[in-house]
Design an enzyme around this catalytic site. Structure first.
Site: not given
Ligand code: SF4
Length: 270
Positions: A5, A106, A88
């Site tokens: 990520e 995203d 996020y």
């Protein structure tokens, strides 16, 4: 999950793949990463850009080792307490690794939300709070993981930034932007594209790159290796990099990657 990520923030999947594999070979667990020095992770990150991500990842591993026995927590609130983990990343890790019922937004999803719910072509023309609200409104009562993945794919493959394929889009009938004739942003609001080489980020990256290779450099040497237009700003770049923890200045006045010497002082001297 956390490593991928963080690496994927603002970076294409294809570019990340080999860095990801190499990183996990070197540090297969967060416990192993917690033992690395800042200089180790900054060097390993060479070429991926946004070097702060390497430091944050190492600091998050350290905090995970100290506070959670080396096991990454999967609750969004606990993830948010780790260094460098923003809303996020916390939501993505909690949803995709922990199956938490949260919306993930995203860049691709934000663009879909902007168009479908807010009638704007670009997410950056929308208030962040309105995008969050739109994400929450669309989240179904169950199946958040599938929902988020489907929106991500829709944004990446169908509702692309430059050429949305509206005739093939399952959300076409509900899309506010398409319904209002797909107005594009006023050209006056589109700023001139600044070349990457003109940005401070480019110059700061060059400084970190130089210190990945040379163990120590003076401010003068660093100034001379920068393109002409950036040279008057070296002090500012060094100060910003030092504040981010990406470089440090030794008692001899030389600059280096952090964790390579025993002494550092707080403010840059040029
Ligand atoms: S209809 Fe077009 S603009 Fe709207 S979500 Fe689908 S692809 Fe995107």
């Amino acid at each position: 999950m956390l490593v991928s990520e963080v690496m994927l923030q603002q970076t294409q999947v294809e570019r990340v793949r080999r860095y990801y594999e190499r990183w996990l070979e070197r540090w297969p667990t967060l416990r192993a990463l917690a033992q690395a020095t800042p200089a180790d992770v900054i060097r390993e990150w060479a070429g991926l850009g946004y070097n702060r991500r390497a430091l944050y990842l190492q600091r998050a591993a350290l905090a995970t080792a100290e506070q959670h026995g080396g096991e990454l927590p999967l609750e969004p609130a606990q993830l948010l307490e780790l260094p460098g983990i923003g809303p996020y990343t916390a939501a993505a890790v909690a949803c995709f690794a922990g199956d938490a019922h949260v919306s993930v937004a995203d860049t691709n999803i934000q663009r879909v939300l902007a168009r479908v719910r807010l009638g704007r072509e670009r997410a950056k023309d929308c208030e962040p709070s309105r995008l969050r609200e739109a994400a929450e409104t669309l989240l179904p009562p169950a199946g958040a993981r599938d929902h988020n993945l489907a929106l991500m794919d829709l944004g990446a493959l169908v509702c692309t930034a430059r050429a949305p394929m509206c005739t093939r889009c399952p959300l076409a009938d509900a899309c506010c932007w398409r319904g209002s004739g797909a107005p594009t942003a006023d050209s006056a609001t589109r700023r001139r594209q600044v070349r990457f080489e003109e940005t401070g980020r480019f110059a700061r990256g060059r400084i970190v790159d130089a210190l990945r290779v040379a163990p120590r450099m003076s401010a003068q040497e660093l100034t001379e290796m920068l393109p002409e237009q950036h040279r008057p700003h070296t002090a500012r770049y060094l100060f910003a990099l030092e504040a981010d923890g990406l470089i440090e200045q030794g008692s001899d006045g030389m600059w280096r990657l952090p964790g390579q010497g025993s002494t550092s002082i707080a403010s840059p001297k040029l």
